[in-house]
Design a protein around this motif. Structure first.
Motif, PDB file in Angstrom:
ATOM      1  N   ILE A 161       0.891  -1.202  -0.011  1.00  0.00           N
ATOM      2  CA  ILE A 161      -0.244   0.076   0.036  1.00  0.00           C
ATOM      3  C   ILE A 161       0.888   1.337  -0.034  1.00  0.00           C
ATOM      4  O   ILE A 161       1.632   1.553   0.863  1.00  0.00           O
ATOM      5  N   GLU A 162       0.553   2.092  -1.335  1.00  0.00           N
ATOM      6  CA  GLU A 162       1.490   3.353  -1.341  1.00  0.00           C
ATOM      7  C   GLU A 162       0.779   4.149  -2.161  1.00  0.00           C
ATOM      8  O   GLU A 162      -0.234   3.880  -2.777  1.00  0.00           O
ATOM      9  N   TRP A 163       1.342   5.496  -2.314  1.00  0.00           N
ATOM     10  CA  TRP A 163       0.530   6.453  -3.225  1.00  0.00           C
ATOM     11  C   TRP A 163       1.153   6.013  -4.588  1.00  0.00           C
ATOM     12  O   TRP A 163       2.508   5.769  -4.888  1.00  0.00           O
ATOM     13  N   ASN A 164       0.240   5.906  -5.763  1.00  0.00           N
ATOM     14  CA  ASN A 164       0.680   5.664  -7.081  1.00  0.00           C
ATOM     15  C   ASN A 164       0.127   6.854  -7.671  1.00  0.00           C
ATOM     16  O   ASN A 164      -0.901   6.926  -8.158  1.00  0.00           O
ATOM     17  N   HIS A 165       1.137   7.797  -7.949  1.00  0.00           N
ATOM     18  CA  HIS A 165       0.800   9.107  -8.745  1.00  0.00           C
ATOM     19  C   HIS A 165       0.514   8.882 -10.330  1.00  0.00           C
ATOM     20  O   HIS A 165       0.067   9.740 -10.927  1.00  0.00           O
ATOM     21  N   GLN A 166       0.732   7.666 -10.620  1.00  0.00           N
ATOM     22  CA  GLN A 166       0.384   7.503 -12.221  1.00  0.00           C
ATOM     23  C   GLN A 166      -1.038   6.705 -12.262  1.00  0.00           C
ATOM     24  O   GLN A 166      -1.264   6.611 -13.571  1.00  0.00           O
ATOM     25  N   SER A 167      -1.430   6.226 -11.108  1.00  0.00           N
ATOM     26  CA  SER A 167      -2.752   5.721 -11.191  1.00  0.00           C
ATOM     27  C   SER A 167      -3.986   6.509 -11.869  1.00  0.00           C
ATOM     28  O   SER A 167      -4.154   7.864 -11.692  1.00  0.00           O
ATOM     29  N   SER A 168      -4.681   5.857 -12.498  1.00  0.00           N
ATOM     30  CA  SER A 168      -5.830   6.516 -12.919  1.00  0.00           C
ATOM     31  C   SER A 168      -6.908   6.719 -11.718  1.00  0.00           C
ATOM     32  O   SER A 168      -7.973   7.720 -12.131  1.00  0.00           O
ATOM     33  N   CYS A 169      -6.742   6.361 -10.573  1.00  0.00           N
ATOM     34  CA  CYS A 169      -7.685   6.548  -9.331  1.00  0.00           C
ATOM     35  C   CYS A 169      -6.889   7.914  -8.675  1.00  0.00           C
ATOM     36  O   CYS A 169      -5.989   7.605  -8.289  1.00  0.00           O
ATOM     37  N   LYS A 170      -7.824   8.786  -8.571  1.00  0.00           N
ATOM     38  CA  LYS A 170      -7.403  10.095  -7.767  1.00  0.00           C
ATOM     39  C   LYS A 170      -7.798  10.188  -6.518  1.00  0.00           C
ATOM     40  O   LYS A 170      -7.695  11.010  -5.915  1.00  0.00           O
TER      41      LYS A 170
END
Length: 277
Positions: A161-170
């Motif tokens: 679990i981590e921030w994914n800045h490239q994810s489509s989920c904002k």
């Protein structure tokens, strides 16, 4: 562990959550197993690392260096292709976690391809799930359980679990919501596999969500430029991911390398206590 279970139960009842919608794609994605070239670890030798491994972008380690630890392993995904587990084991790979799922509809083919070979070579292996904030923890736990069999002797599952800045989920939940969702996911997997998942995270996510409140949780911590004691002051940990650009015999391309935070004897005790039964 008792504290952790108590924390989970409190977290489950603390907040009522709703999902933000579906996954990134319209249907399941199985990806494609990559076939990277094997790199020569000796050609990328790096100070501070065990001599049998290399690093293509090494950090200048000093003080508490990875080589001070005796037990090392890898985590991998489809990008490493088919792993030669006998070679990896002979080079000092003592454990491996393989990416299995992400969100509620994504599968990484590296787990199905590589887990049997790891077991045959005597390398303890487990699966990890990459968390997606636009799916409920229940959906994601179900997806993981559908795709990762309960195999006695395997390592406990991992919640990555981590921030994914490239994810489509904002969606970026508040800290209490994050910890509550983690509790719901972990609780389901604990009941299914009979052992608590390990939690993998990064310095920014740990700080942003005050994961230090999770007393009794077992952490796998990423920090590639300093010892965990510097990036996560006061936190206990079992595993340290110290590079994402490692070179390991038997493994294609770059790979993450990790250290277990104890002696070979404590590693044996950990395995006895934490493997799936």
């Amino acid at each position: 562990m008792g504290q952790y279970l108590a924390w989970m139960m409190m977290g489950v009842s603390a907040v009522a959550l709703t999902a933000c919608g579906g996954g990134r794609d319209s249907g399941p994605s199985r990806g494609r197993l990559m076939a990277p070239d094997k790199l020569n670890a000796a050609a990328f030798s790096a100070s501070g690392l065990p001599s049998r491994f290399g690093d293509t972008a090494p950090h200048e380690w000093d003080g508490l260096v990875p080589a001070l630890y005796s037990v090392h392993g890898i985590d991998a995904a489809r990008y490493q292709g088919m792993i030669d587990w006998s070679t990896a084991r002979n080079a000092g790979v003592s454990f491996a976690w393989l990416k299995a799922t992400e969100g509620g509809d994504h599968i990484d083919p590296g787990f199905v391809a590589n887990a049997p070979g790891a077991r045959s070579a005597g390398v303890p292996v487990g699966a990890y799930h990459f968390y997606y904030f636009c799916r409920t923890p229940e959906e994601q736990a179900k997806w993981f359980m559908q795709n990762v069999p309960h195999v006695p002797g395997d390592l406990p599952p991992v919640l990555d679990i981590e921030w994914n800045h490239q994810s489509s989920c904002k969606r970026k939940p508040d800290p209490l919501t994050v910890r509550t969702e983690m509790a719901r996911f972990v609780n389901i997997l604990n009941k299914h596999y009979g052992t608590l998942p390990v939690i993998y995270t990064t310095p920014d996510f740990y700080a942003d969500n005050d994961l230090g409140q999770m007393h009794g949780a077992e952490f796998w911590l990423r920090t590639v430029a300093a010892h965990p004691s510097e990036r996560y002051p006061g936190e206990d940990w079992s595993f340290w991911q110290y590079t994402g650009t490692g070179v390991v015999p038997g493994v294609g391309g770059n790979v993450d390398i990790n250290a277990f935070g104890g002696s070979p004897e404590s590693w044996s005790r950990w395995l006895s206590a934490r493997r799936q039964s």
